[in-house]
Write a protein that holds these residues in place. Structure first.
Motif, PDB file in Angstrom:
ATOM      1  N   PRO A   1       0.819  -1.211   0.000  1.00  0.00           N
ATOM      2  CA  PRO A   1       0.000   0.000   0.000  1.00  0.00           C
ATOM      3  C   PRO A   1       0.858   1.268   0.000  1.00  0.00           C
ATOM      4  CG  PRO A   1       0.136  -0.880   2.223  1.00  0.00           C
ATOM      5  CD  PRO A   1       0.987  -1.778   1.350  1.00  0.00           C
ATOM      6  N   VAL A   2       0.387   2.279  -0.697  1.00  0.00           N
ATOM      7  CA  VAL A   2       0.968   3.617  -0.651  1.00  0.00           C
ATOM      8  C   VAL A   2      -0.193   4.588  -0.501  1.00  0.00           C
ATOM      9  CG1 VAL A   2       2.227   5.406  -1.902  1.00  0.00           C
ATOM     10  CG2 VAL A   2       2.977   3.030  -2.063  1.00  0.00           C
ATOM     11  N   VAL A   3      -0.129   5.488   0.469  1.00  0.00           N
ATOM     12  CA  VAL A   3      -1.212   6.455   0.685  1.00  0.00           C
ATOM     13  C   VAL A   3      -0.884   7.749  -0.037  1.00  0.00           C
ATOM     14  CG1 VAL A   3      -2.517   7.785   2.385  1.00  0.00           C
ATOM     15  CG2 VAL A   3      -1.813   5.438   2.909  1.00  0.00           C
ATOM     16  N   LEU A   4      -1.791   8.184  -0.894  1.00  0.00           N
ATOM     17  CA  LEU A   4      -1.649   9.456  -1.603  1.00  0.00           C
ATOM     18  C   LEU A   4      -2.643  10.455  -1.021  1.00  0.00           C
ATOM     19  CD1 LEU A   4      -1.400   8.281  -5.339  1.00  0.00           C
ATOM     20  CD2 LEU A   4       0.442   8.577  -3.668  1.00  0.00           C
ATOM     21  N   LEU A   5      -2.138  11.585  -0.567  1.00  0.00           N
ATOM     22  CA  LEU A   5      -2.986  12.642  -0.011  1.00  0.00           C
ATOM     23  C   LEU A   5      -3.163  13.713  -1.075  1.00  0.00           C
ATOM     24  CD1 LEU A   5      -1.507  12.907   3.589  1.00  0.00           C
ATOM     25  CD2 LEU A   5      -3.573  11.715   2.862  1.00  0.00           C
TER      26      LEU A   5
ATOM     27  N   PRO B   1       1.963  13.430  -0.225  1.00  0.00           N
ATOM     28  CA  PRO B   1       0.987  14.473  -0.553  1.00  0.00           C
ATOM     29  C   PRO B   1       1.165  14.895  -2.010  1.00  0.00           C
ATOM     30  CG  PRO B   1       2.791  15.402   0.705  1.00  0.00           C
ATOM     31  CD  PRO B   1       3.070  13.929   0.602  1.00  0.00           C
ATOM     32  N   LEU B   2       0.068  15.261  -2.671  1.00  0.00           N
ATOM     33  CA  LEU B   2       0.164  15.675  -4.068  1.00  0.00           C
ATOM     34  C   LEU B   2      -0.947  16.660  -4.399  1.00  0.00           C
ATOM     35  CD1 LEU B   2      -2.091  14.141  -6.225  1.00  0.00           C
ATOM     36  CD2 LEU B   2      -1.058  12.215  -5.041  1.00  0.00           C
ATOM     37  N   SER B   3      -0.751  17.361  -5.483  1.00  0.00           N
ATOM     38  CA  SER B   3      -1.771  18.280  -5.971  1.00  0.00           C
ATOM     39  C   SER B   3      -1.749  18.281  -7.491  1.00  0.00           C
ATOM     40  CB  SER B   3      -1.532  19.706  -5.452  1.00  0.00           C
ATOM     41  OG  SER B   3      -2.395  20.617  -6.094  1.00  0.00           O
ATOM     42  N   SER B   4      -2.864  17.905  -8.087  1.00  0.00           N
ATOM     43  CA  SER B   4      -2.979  17.981  -9.545  1.00  0.00           C
ATOM     44  C   SER B   4      -3.154  19.427  -9.983  1.00  0.00           C
ATOM     45  CB  SER B   4      -4.172  17.135 -10.021  1.00  0.00           C
ATOM     46  OG  SER B   4      -3.966  15.769  -9.706  1.00  0.00           O
ATOM     47  N   GLU B   5      -3.461  20.300  -9.003  1.00  0.00           N
ATOM     48  CA  GLU B   5      -3.672  21.726  -9.289  1.00  0.00           C
ATOM     49  C   GLU B   5      -2.348  22.442  -9.544  1.00  0.00           C
ATOM     50  OE1 GLU B   5      -6.288  24.783 -10.055  1.00  0.00           O
ATOM     51  OE2 GLU B   5      -6.838  22.745  -9.445  1.00  0.00           O
TER      52      GLU B   5
ATOM     53  N   SER C   1       7.260  12.480  -7.898  1.00  0.00           N
ATOM     54  CA  SER C   1       7.577  11.344  -7.023  1.00  0.00           C
ATOM     55  C   SER C   1       6.770  10.113  -7.408  1.00  0.00           C
ATOM     56  CB  SER C   1       7.286  11.706  -5.559  1.00  0.00           C
ATOM     57  OG  SER C   1       8.091  12.789  -5.138  1.00  0.00           O
ATOM     58  N   ILE C   2       5.498  10.330  -7.798  1.00  0.00           N
ATOM     59  CA  ILE C   2       4.648   9.209  -8.205  1.00  0.00           C
ATOM     60  C   ILE C   2       5.138   8.636  -9.529  1.00  0.00           C
ATOM     61  CG2 ILE C   2       2.304   8.529  -8.858  1.00  0.00           C
ATOM     62  CD1 ILE C   2       1.303  10.744  -6.985  1.00  0.00           C
ATOM     63  N   ASN C   3       5.495   9.495 -10.470  1.00  0.00           N
ATOM     64  CA  ASN C   3       6.002   9.024 -11.769  1.00  0.00           C
ATOM     65  C   ASN C   3       7.286   8.223 -11.611  1.00  0.00           C
ATOM     66  OD1 ASN C   3       4.171   9.891 -13.856  1.00  0.00           O
ATOM     67  ND2 ASN C   3       4.726  11.999 -13.373  1.00  0.00           N
TER      68      ASN C   3
ATOM     69  N   LEU D   1      -5.267  10.276 -12.678  1.00  0.00           N
ATOM     70  CA  LEU D   1      -5.080   9.390 -13.831  1.00  0.00           C
ATOM     71  C   LEU D   1      -4.837  10.199 -15.097  1.00  0.00           C
ATOM     72  CD1 LEU D   1      -5.109   6.484 -14.893  1.00  0.00           C
ATOM     73  CD2 LEU D   1      -7.570   6.707 -15.233  1.00  0.00           C
ATOM     74  N   ASN D   2      -5.631  11.243 -15.312  1.00  0.00           N
ATOM     75  CA  ASN D   2      -5.431  12.107 -16.482  1.00  0.00           C
ATOM     76  C   ASN D   2      -4.047  12.742 -16.472  1.00  0.00           C
ATOM     77  OD1 ASN D   2      -7.946  11.701 -17.713  1.00  0.00           O
ATOM     78  ND2 ASN D   2      -8.922  13.332 -16.531  1.00  0.00           N
ATOM     79  N   THR D   3      -3.579  13.114 -15.286  1.00  0.00           N
ATOM     80  CA  THR D   3      -2.255  13.730 -15.156  1.00  0.00           C
ATOM     81  C   THR D   3      -1.157  12.728 -15.509  1.00  0.00           C
ATOM     82  OG1 THR D   3      -3.094  15.169 -13.391  1.00  0.00           O
ATOM     83  CG2 THR D   3      -0.706  14.954 -13.591  1.00  0.00           C
ATOM     84  N   LEU D   4      -1.307  11.477 -15.057  1.00  0.00           N
ATOM     85  CA  LEU D   4      -0.315  10.439 -15.345  1.00  0.00           C
ATOM     86  C   LEU D   4      -0.294  10.103 -16.833  1.00  0.00           C
ATOM     87  CD1 LEU D   4      -0.962   8.034 -12.319  1.00  0.00           C
ATOM     88  CD2 LEU D   4       1.004   9.546 -12.643  1.00  0.00           C
TER      89      LEU D   4
END
Length: 293
Positions: free
Chosen positions: A83-87, A116-120, A127-129, A152-155
């Motif tokens: 598991p990895v928690v994404l905030l 923690p992340l922000s698509s904004e 880090s996720i990539n 998902l759209n960002t990835l």
């Protein structure tokens, strides 16, 4: 569970320019993510197979809920998936508030990575990539409205999938994803997007509960009785920890709730299977008698 799930590798024959396929065999799975079917029916619902890493997404607003996170961790740990928690929506809070949220998660899951992340504003996405490796399969889990489809759209790098806003009246997300699907990224990694889950029941999840509540598992070995239910027995080390404040009462209550729920659903499931088999046997006997006449 004999039917194919998203993420399964299968042996299949294709016909008519690949417009028709017949699946002959499902190859052995290395992991199987499942939950109780929503509603009163007690049965398994398959979510995805052969997942290496599960991204459990919670947003840093009204959606943040440690008890709900524990439910996801039980499901993921039961399947032996990392598991990895994404905030998500980290742009809504300052660094100090985010640090408090991360500390709260690490207090119940110290071995789990939290990002923690922000698509904004794009923070945390690199880090996720970097984390997503070619040939590995990932999945996105979380309630509706936490930002899974936006991530998902960002990835993917383009607005391929539709997103929906959170209801201002109920602070609940509306389903943007309506079915599970596996997507191959340009990096060679694969990711499974799943619909938001408002109901997350577990059963046959003893291993997942034990791993998720590892400190309670350790305490239970100190109880006076080996079959201690941790409810009212004298010499219960778990109850003592709750009374002393070293084990949060709400975490203890969630542990009891999920343990009972898992056991009840498991018993109900096998009782149903037993009755189904008895009924099938009865039907077979009746048909045999009828054929003799």
């Amino acid at each position: 569970m004999d039917y194919p799930a998203v993420g399964d590798w299968v042996l299949a024959s294709f016909y008519d320019d690949n417009t028709l396929a017949i699946i002959h065999e499902i190859l052995p799975r290395k992991s199987l993510l499942k939950r109780k079917t929503p509603g009163k029916k007690v049965d398994f619902q398959l979510i995805a197979a052969n997942i290496d890493v599960a991204f459990i997404v919670q947003s840093l607003n009204e959606n943040f809920n440690l008890r709900r996170l524990e439910r996801y961790l039980v499901m993921v740990n039961e399947a032996s998936i990392q598991p990895v928690v994404l905030l998500s929506k980290s742009d809504l809070l300052d660094d100090a508030e985010i640090a408090i949220r991360i500390a709260e998660i690490q207090s119940i899951a110290p071995q789990v990575e939290v990002l923690p992340l922000s698509s904004e504003n794009g923070s945390g996405l690199d880090s996720i990539n970097v984390m997503m490796q070619p040939g590995q399969t990932y999945c996105l889990l979380g309630s509706s409205g936490v930002g899974k489809t936006t991530l998902l759209n960002t990835l993917i790098g383009k607005e391929k999938y539709t997103t929906k806003t959170v209801s201002s009246k109920e602070s609940k997300g509306r389903h943007a994803t309506t079915h599970r699907q596996l997507i191959r990224l340009d990096s060679g990694a694969m990711i499974v997007d799943t619909p938001g889950m408002r109901e997350l029941g577990n059963f046959s999840a003893a291993k997942g509960v034990e791993e998720t509540f590892s400190e309670i598992t350790a305490l239970s070995k100190q109880c006076r009785f080996s079959d201690c239910s941790h409810v009212g027995e004298k010499g219960c080390a778990v109850l003592a920890a709750v009374e002393q404040g070293t084990l949060p009462a709400d975490r203890y209550e969630n542990y009891l709730k999920m343990t009972r729920e898992s056991a009840f659903n498991e018993m109900s499931y096998f009782e149903k299977r037993k009755k189904d088999k008895q009924f099938a046997k009865h039907c077979k006997s009746v048909m045999k008698q009828k054929n003799r006449k």
